[in-house]
Design a protein around this motif. Structure first.
Motif, PDB file in Angstrom:
ATOM      1  N   PHE A  22      10.208  -0.430   2.755  1.00  0.00           N
ATOM      2  CA  PHE A  22       9.146  -0.962   1.900  1.00  0.00           C
ATOM      3  C   PHE A  22       7.886  -1.201   2.730  1.00  0.00           C
ATOM      4  N   THR A  23       6.730  -1.001   2.093  1.00  0.00           N
ATOM      5  CA  THR A  23       5.453  -1.251   2.749  1.00  0.00           C
ATOM      6  C   THR A  23       4.556  -2.049   1.820  1.00  0.00           C
ATOM      7  N   ILE A  24       4.128  -3.220   2.288  1.00  0.00           N
ATOM      8  CA  ILE A  24       3.216  -4.063   1.515  1.00  0.00           C
ATOM      9  C   ILE A  24       1.782  -3.743   1.935  1.00  0.00           C
ATOM     10  N   SER A  25       0.877  -3.760   0.972  1.00  0.00           N
ATOM     11  CA  SER A  25      -0.533  -3.515   1.279  1.00  0.00           C
ATOM     12  C   SER A  25      -1.393  -4.208   0.232  1.00  0.00           C
ATOM     13  N   ARG A  26      -2.668  -4.287   0.530  1.00  0.00           N
ATOM     14  CA  ARG A  26      -3.581  -4.933  -0.395  1.00  0.00           C
ATOM     15  C   ARG A  26      -4.889  -4.154  -0.446  1.00  0.00           C
ATOM     16  N   ASP A  27      -5.563  -4.238  -1.560  1.00  0.00           N
ATOM     17  CA  ASP A  27      -6.896  -3.643  -1.721  1.00  0.00           C
ATOM     18  C   ASP A  27      -7.789  -4.754  -2.253  1.00  0.00           C
ATOM     19  N   ASN A  28      -8.544  -5.356  -1.364  1.00  0.00           N
ATOM     20  CA  ASN A  28      -9.372  -6.499  -1.772  1.00  0.00           C
ATOM     21  C   ASN A  28     -10.458  -6.080  -2.756  1.00  0.00           C
ATOM     22  N   ALA A  29     -10.942  -4.868  -2.643  1.00  0.00           N
ATOM     23  CA  ALA A  29     -11.977  -4.403  -3.572  1.00  0.00           C
ATOM     24  C   ALA A  29     -11.449  -4.343  -5.003  1.00  0.00           C
ATOM     25  N   LYS A  30     -10.150  -4.038  -5.128  1.00  0.00           N
ATOM     26  CA  LYS A  30      -9.523  -3.983  -6.447  1.00  0.00           C
ATOM     27  C   LYS A  30      -8.784  -5.271  -6.793  1.00  0.00           C
ATOM     28  N   ASN A  31      -8.850  -6.241  -5.857  1.00  0.00           N
ATOM     29  CA  ASN A  31      -8.152  -7.516  -6.071  1.00  0.00           C
ATOM     30  C   ASN A  31      -6.686  -7.293  -6.423  1.00  0.00           C
ATOM     31  N   SER A  32      -6.057  -6.443  -5.653  1.00  0.00           N
ATOM     32  CA  SER A  32      -4.688  -6.028  -5.966  1.00  0.00           C
ATOM     33  C   SER A  32      -3.787  -6.015  -4.739  1.00  0.00           C
ATOM     34  N   LEU A  33      -2.521  -6.189  -5.020  1.00  0.00           N
ATOM     35  CA  LEU A  33      -1.457  -6.137  -4.027  1.00  0.00           C
ATOM     36  C   LEU A  33      -0.510  -5.016  -4.419  1.00  0.00           C
ATOM     37  N   TYR A  34       0.064  -4.357  -3.417  1.00  0.00           N
ATOM     38  CA  TYR A  34       0.963  -3.246  -3.689  1.00  0.00           C
ATOM     39  C   TYR A  34       2.225  -3.348  -2.836  1.00  0.00           C
ATOM     40  N   MET A  35       3.259  -2.649  -3.282  1.00  0.00           N
ATOM     41  CA  MET A  35       4.423  -2.443  -2.434  1.00  0.00           C
ATOM     42  C   MET A  35       5.004  -1.060  -2.711  1.00  0.00           C
ATOM     43  N   GLN A  36       4.954  -0.242  -1.692  1.00  0.00           N
ATOM     44  CA  GLN A  36       5.563   1.075  -1.746  1.00  0.00           C
ATOM     45  C   GLN A  36       7.023   0.922  -1.352  1.00  0.00           C
ATOM     46  N   MET A  37       7.911   1.377  -2.220  1.00  0.00           N
ATOM     47  CA  MET A  37       9.344   1.231  -1.981  1.00  0.00           C
ATOM     48  C   MET A  37       9.980   2.614  -1.910  1.00  0.00           C
ATOM     49  N   ASN A  38      10.506   2.949  -0.753  1.00  0.00           N
ATOM     50  CA  ASN A  38      11.137   4.230  -0.535  1.00  0.00           C
ATOM     51  C   ASN A  38      12.625   4.047  -0.241  1.00  0.00           C
ATOM     52  N   SER A  39      13.367   5.136  -0.324  1.00  0.00           N
ATOM     53  CA  SER A  39      14.809   5.111  -0.014  1.00  0.00           C
ATOM     54  C   SER A  39      15.517   3.985  -0.757  1.00  0.00           C
ATOM     55  N   LEU A  40      15.229   3.883  -2.030  1.00  0.00           N
ATOM     56  CA  LEU A  40      15.782   2.780  -2.819  1.00  0.00           C
ATOM     57  C   LEU A  40      17.298   2.882  -2.929  1.00  0.00           C
ATOM     58  N   LYS A  41      17.922   1.702  -2.959  1.00  0.00           N
ATOM     59  CA  LYS A  41      19.373   1.588  -3.029  1.00  0.00           C
ATOM     60  C   LYS A  41      19.763   0.814  -4.289  1.00  0.00           C
ATOM     61  N   PRO A  42      20.970   0.982  -4.797  1.00  0.00           N
ATOM     62  CA  PRO A  42      21.390   0.204  -5.973  1.00  0.00           C
ATOM     63  C   PRO A  42      21.249  -1.297  -5.761  1.00  0.00           C
ATOM     64  N   GLU A  43      21.433  -1.767  -4.549  1.00  0.00           N
ATOM     65  CA  GLU A  43      21.298  -3.206  -4.277  1.00  0.00           C
ATOM     66  C   GLU A  43      19.855  -3.693  -4.318  1.00  0.00           C
ATOM     67  N   ASP A  44      18.906  -2.779  -4.470  1.00  0.00           N
ATOM     68  CA  ASP A  44      17.513  -3.172  -4.658  1.00  0.00           C
ATOM     69  C   ASP A  44      17.211  -3.531  -6.114  1.00  0.00           C
ATOM     70  N   THR A  45      18.171  -3.334  -6.992  1.00  0.00           N
ATOM     71  CA  THR A  45      17.978  -3.654  -8.402  1.00  0.00           C
ATOM     72  C   THR A  45      17.723  -5.144  -8.577  1.00  0.00           C
ATOM     73  N   ALA A  46      16.597  -5.474  -9.209  1.00  0.00           N
ATOM     74  CA  ALA A  46      16.187  -6.869  -9.369  1.00  0.00           C
ATOM     75  C   ALA A  46      14.880  -6.908 -10.156  1.00  0.00           C
ATOM     76  N   VAL A  47      14.465  -8.121 -10.491  1.00  0.00           N
ATOM     77  CA  VAL A  47      13.107  -8.336 -10.983  1.00  0.00           C
ATOM     78  C   VAL A  47      12.238  -8.666  -9.775  1.00  0.00           C
ATOM     79  N   TYR A  48      11.133  -7.977  -9.654  1.00  0.00           N
ATOM     80  CA  TYR A  48      10.243  -8.125  -8.509  1.00  0.00           C
ATOM     81  C   TYR A  48       9.008  -8.927  -8.910  1.00  0.00           C
ATOM     82  N   TYR A  49       8.645  -9.905  -8.064  1.00  0.00           N
ATOM     83  CA  TYR A  49       7.536 -10.807  -8.341  1.00  0.00           C
ATOM     84  C   TYR A  49       6.497 -10.744  -7.228  1.00  0.00           C
ATOM     85  N   CYS A  50       5.241 -10.737  -7.629  1.00  0.00           N
ATOM     86  CA  CYS A  50       4.158 -10.904  -6.662  1.00  0.00           C
ATOM     87  C   CYS A  50       3.677 -12.347  -6.736  1.00  0.00           C
ATOM     88  N   THR A  51       3.114 -12.801  -5.628  1.00  0.00           N
ATOM     89  CA  THR A  51       2.690 -14.194  -5.575  1.00  0.00           C
ATOM     90  C   THR A  51       1.541 -14.375  -4.601  1.00  0.00           C
TER      91      THR A  51
END
Length: 122
Positions: free
Chosen positions: A66-95
């Motif tokens: 996973f890679t977290i990043s931000r774009d202040n110009a867009k006032n946004s946060l991101y997370m790129q998630m690769n090589s996902l596994k079944p144990e990654d199943t969940a509700v994801y929250y930003c804060t």
């Protein structure tokens, strides 16, 4: 402050997703931000954070995938998630944090998005 998370969905194991979190009501550039997740029957789990100075840190469970990043110009946060596994199943929250720093503890964060469901099938 309102946070709108998006980008969740259903993907096969080994696939990728990119989560987005759009903020309104406060410019995020001066604040640390993070992603957490919560699976059914489990406590909320910290995944990654990014400080206002773009320092990042990851939980061992997602480091290298996973890679977290931000774009202040867009006032946004991101997370790129690769090589996902079944144990990654969940509700994801930003804060958003209370200052420029960031933390692995959920109590250190002030505002939360509504969550976006990620389901990884085997």
């Amino acid at each position: 402050v309102q946070l709108q998370a998006s980008g969740g969905g259903t993907v096969q194991a080994g696939g990728s997703l990119r989560l987005s979190c759009a903020a309104s009501g406060r410019p995020l550039s001066k604040y640390g931000m993070a992603w957490f997740r919560q699976a059914p029957g489990k406590p909320r789990e910290w995944l990654a954070y990014i400080t206002s100075g773009d320092y990042t840190n990851y939980a061992d469970s997602v480091k290298g995938r996973f890679t977290i990043s931000r774009d202040n110009a867009k006032n946004s946060l991101y997370m790129q998630m690769n090589s996902l596994k079944p144990e990654d199943t969940a509700v994801y929250y930003c804060t958003v944090g209370r200052g420029a720093w960031a933390s692995i503890f959920s109590n250190d964060y002030e505002y939360w998005g509504q969550g976006t469901q990620v389901t990884v099938s085997s």
